[in-house]
Enzyme design. Sequence first.
Site, mmCIF file in Angstrom:
data_model
loop_
_atom_site.group_PDB
_atom_site.id
_atom_site.type_symbol
_atom_site.label_atom_id
_atom_site.label_comp_id
_atom_site.label_asym_id
_atom_site.label_seq_id
_atom_site.Cartn_x
_atom_site.Cartn_y
_atom_site.Cartn_z
ATOM 1 N N HIS A 54 32.222 16.920 72.674
ATOM 2 C CA HIS A 54 31.346 16.099 73.501
ATOM 3 C C HIS A 54 31.374 14.659 73.038
ATOM 4 O O HIS A 54 31.718 14.356 71.893
ATOM 5 C CB HIS A 54 29.896 16.625 73.494
ATOM 6 N N GLU B 179 26.578 14.430 75.944
ATOM 7 C CA GLU B 179 25.260 14.679 75.352
ATOM 8 C C GLU B 179 24.420 13.420 75.527
ATOM 9 O O GLU B 179 24.935 12.307 75.383
ATOM 10 C CB GLU B 179 25.382 14.976 73.844
ATOM 11 N N HIS C 17 18.478 19.942 67.768
ATOM 12 C CA HIS C 17 19.408 20.412 66.756
ATOM 13 C C HIS C 17 18.682 20.611 65.429
ATOM 14 O O HIS C 17 17.816 19.809 65.071
ATOM 15 C CB HIS C 17 20.509 19.374 66.511
ATOM 16 N N TYR D 82 22.822 18.773 76.814
ATOM 17 C CA TYR D 82 24.267 18.748 77.057
ATOM 18 C C TYR D 82 24.554 19.050 78.516
ATOM 19 O O TYR D 82 23.915 19.923 79.112
ATOM 20 C CB TYR D 82 24.975 19.799 76.202
ATOM 21 N N HIS E 68 24.733 10.999 62.153
ATOM 22 C CA HIS E 68 26.179 11.178 62.279
ATOM 23 C C HIS E 68 26.755 10.120 63.200
ATOM 24 O O HIS E 68 26.128 9.705 64.165
ATOM 25 C CB HIS E 68 26.594 12.580 62.715
ATOM 26 N N HIS F 89 28.237 8.752 69.431
ATOM 27 C CA HIS F 89 29.189 9.450 68.558
ATOM 28 C C HIS F 89 30.053 10.385 69.383
ATOM 29 O O HIS F 89 29.777 10.631 70.554
ATOM 30 C CB HIS F 89 28.456 10.238 67.461
#
Lengths: 307, 307, 307, 307
Positions: free
Chosen positions: B214, B265, B246, B255, B199, B152
């Site tokens: 990112h 990431e 997260h 990261y 996501h 993503h």
Amino acid sequence: MAVTGVLRPGYVQLRVLDLDEAIQHYRDRIGLNLVGVEAGRAFFQAFDEFDRHSIILREADSPGFDRMAFKVAKDSDLDHFAERLLGLGVHVDNIPAGEDPGVGRKIRFNTPTNHVFDLYAEMELSETGPAVRNPDIWLAEPRGMRATRFDHCALNGKDVSATAKIFVEALDFSVTEELIDEASDTRIGIFLSCSNKAHDVAFLDYAEDGRVHHISFNLESWHDVGHAADIISRYDISLDIGPTRHGITRGQTIYFFDPSGNRNETFSGGYTYYPDNPRRIWQAENAGKAIFYYEKALTDRFMTVNT
Amino acid sequence: MAVTGVLRPGYVQLRVLDLDEAIQHYRDRIGLNLVGVEAGRAFFQAFDEFDRHSIILREADSPGFDRMAFKVAKDSDLDHFAERLLGLGVHVDNIPAGEDPGVGRKIRFNTPTNHVFDLYAEMELSETGPAVRNPDIWLAEPRGMRATRFDHCALNGKDVSATAKIFVEALDFSVTEELIDEASDTRIGIFLSCSNKAHDVAFLDYAEDGRVHHISFNLESWHDVGHAADIISRYDISLDIGPTRHGITRGQTIYFFDPSGNRNETFSGGYTYYPDNPRRIWQAENAGKAIFYYEKALTDRFMTVNT
Amino acid sequence: MAVTGVLRPGYVQLRVLDLDEAIQHYRDRIGLNLVGVEAGRAFFQAFDEFDRHSIILREADSPGFDRMAFKVAKDSDLDHFAERLLGLGVHVDNIPAGEDPGVGRKIRFNTPTNHVFDLYAEMELSETGPAVRNPDIWLAEPRGMRATRFDHCALNGKDVSATAKIFVEALDFSVTEELIDEASDTRIGIFLSCSNKAHDVAFLDYAEDGRVHHISFNLESWHDVGHAADIISRYDISLDIGPTRHGITRGQTIYFFDPSGNRNETFSGGYTYYPDNPRRIWQAENAGKAIFYYEKALTDRFMTVNT
Amino acid sequence: MAVTGVLRPGYVQLRVLDLDEAIQHYRDRIGLNLVGVEAGRAFFQAFDEFDRHSIILREADSPGFDRMAFKVAKDSDLDHFAERLLGLGVHVDNIPAGEDPGVGRKIRFNTPTNHVFDLYAEMELSETGPAVRNPDIWLAEPRGMRATRFDHCALNGKDVSATAKIFVEALDFSVTEELIDEASDTRIGIFLSCSNKAHDVAFLDYAEDGRVHHISFNLESWHDVGHAADIISRYDISLDIGPTRHGITRGQTIYFFDPSGNRNETFSGGYTYYPDNPRRIWQAENAGKAIFYYEKALTDRFMTVNT
């Protein structure tokens, strides 16, 4: 939404010989939450599921499969899928809300392999599901094997191709992998997905219809597959095979039996599937590697024991 | 199929300052396969992706985001989505096949946050993607950080709500989580899924448009997140933060920066999303926990550095 | 036997402000077994330890370190080590059995850094320790952070070299690693082992004597370090730093504080040490990487907060 | 030092049928560094070992065990142990430096089970061993199965009790676990440690002397045991059994065969042993669980195939 129609395996109802013994197994060993017991049935939810229940156990004289229910995205999908099932000549029953607690109206059909499936659009939310406001990763520490969710069923029967055809043509499932006897052009196993999972239901060739090979629970990692194995040995749960890996789906897995003899799987991993992925094909002569990627050989028990 | 319309993030094109240095980073450290280099652009594919490429790096005078492309299920989806974008007043360009090697025709639109997106239905298959006939779990041992796929992008800009609205209303994405300043009713972060992933793209409030926070790669496990951290230290890659988790998505993450300063990431885990899941809401006063579940505090670098 | 003399860190006694609160932390969060409470002291044992207790908490007006006890292989070792300590000019007290429940006679000495140490040869076996006849891998499923054992202490004081000298010359410890300010030839940190562990006790340069930097518990894997981080966030335990890795020892680690402000560590891994291994040397200018291998930078809190 | 006398298994010399094929197996699959080849022997070192080599393969007409060498803490230990061996009536040969490259003088003895053992105090350091000045956790990314070190041998023969007696009485090993046929008071398996490891050598009852059951390599985690299984399947290495866990030692393990038929093990975990630990006893009727904790049953191949 881009995930449409049939969303996921919602729940399965199995028969067990002794409900108290079964509750101990599914609650304390697999780690499900016991939602309630009523009228000879026990209802369970896994810690990472939003909906009220995903497993129903019904006390009966023989173990085995009663039915599996898939959740669809919206109520009108029920009518849409009913029409498509009828278009394929599949009989559809309308089941009003109330048969299963917390579940809305359902449509029901049977397959050539004699497995009953329900579709439903509504289920009450669980009181022990994930939080949604500044949520912690879990409310209570996962326990036992730490199953995150009910994941899929593998079902045995004679004409698996005819059954798979219904899931593909009426319900928009994709065939992700097939195990094929190319000499006879026979499907020995067909793996079907309605999502990004490598399978949501599978059908396995077997001389008798209406059988369940296993019901499966997702774990977070190979580490937890090992922990499940530790639990199995510590509590003298009947092990079938594992920890191992499947060639099909690539899942890391362990199989065992509940106290009534129904086969359970706990697994992790497996690839992320998309409907544009090429179909993976396994030849019958590689069936060992397809099923048990490490052992590269099938076992009699795995091929012949089901409920 | 039940995963319809927009299937997944297909690829992203980033600008880098030095292509050779960038190739070493993405190939040897992140572990991607270098597909080829042509006309100042390098193309990469991750070992578990079927399609030709998922990352394009373009040598330029400044780092940053050129465009992100989503794959759709079929060619006619392109017309369908073009019509819906136009219906929302979003300008759409038709890009004939050939702009990117191996990719069919595309439609292109820009967002209120000034990010260019392409949709496409066709890409050549990779020569180094997964096998499909009696497949091994990988062809060659994964190396470096063992990234399985491009996963993503998180993009920065001013009016993230207006941009998210396009993805929801024209492209059928779901909002899985939001980080909200409830006092001003402002979205600080919006997380969008077109699949079962937590996501597929995210938009983060920032004073300048067109920025990339990112790009992210999937790893198989928390074990591999730790291994990525080892690689980062061993090769003096610039670490941003992690290994951590997260709150949003529950992903386990680290990261770091590529040699041009673009943030990368690598992460694993995160929940399986379904469109009937309740939306998760994070209040701004819990932003620390939302972003860094362990540290429960944001860092200036994470909030202000992007490209 | 080939592991001779001082066997291992046996137990540590810490001061806590509120015994009930501390019991909840060490029992429910770290996952120790509460052996008993008597006369203002609580005793704990980890699930993989054979002996009666490894942690003693004493309620007091200030947190901090009372004393640390090492177990020796046999009773006569106590006399042998007393003689060698006296030979180095270290005062030795004889403490008859009974000061700590279940523990035999002890010898006691103090260090230049003003830390009290006991040596003892006998302790009663735990009732909840590992089985020895056809043993399962554990009797009860590990809970909380699943600490397997009390592992080591890191202690702060001024003349760490003088203290380390006692452990090397009188007690046969090896210096496994040192953090050195080469300009001033000062030891900033000295890591000592009496076993195959990378450290059994460490001394860290600090302007005040008699302080404890942290007490540490072993976990089975990096997976469990991540799980410890989850527990810390879920129960709002005060996090110091982590999950991360040490350069020194290579342990994968997370630091946090008990309710009284004593720093705890849970960690896994680290190399297997042998006394013929070359000593690892870290230069002060690499102190960040030495302590936090990923971040490559120290934090004020880590360097200045202790009890 | 507190780890004294015999420090660890230093190296083993095995016979292989084809040296080139064996080099590919031990270097590329197990992941050892090839130190050199001379006069029909290949020398290997694992990435986390300081000393020059830990595995020697000698090309010969039959596979099997030549000899195993233990490193002792200091040169004078060689005389000390020679004297104690002679005191037990064990013949001792003095082998001057030079037989094995980089190795100092050795003493050699044979056991009642007809296994040759060497003791040595000096070996050259490896050029590819761990760094010692501000060391990274590894110099080069571990590859293949990522074996960290040669760990132990399990050897087959008739009078395992008589052989174990030598290790205990002359060399200060501890018996950590025994598998006993209580009816006949026969030891079926004896597990011996000279360190904090659960075993450094094991002897297994078998009708023929001088056989090797397996040589074993340490891995960092259960995750890496799974990765080893993936390597085994991907490269069609002959699998024996696993991934599984031992009851004895609690190690998580997988067994396979090198191209000559010598059994290899890669494993992780197992408890930390101290000489004051109670001895763990397994009854013959629990041999299945003792050896394969999950399967709880032995296999013919595991019991009868050795080299």
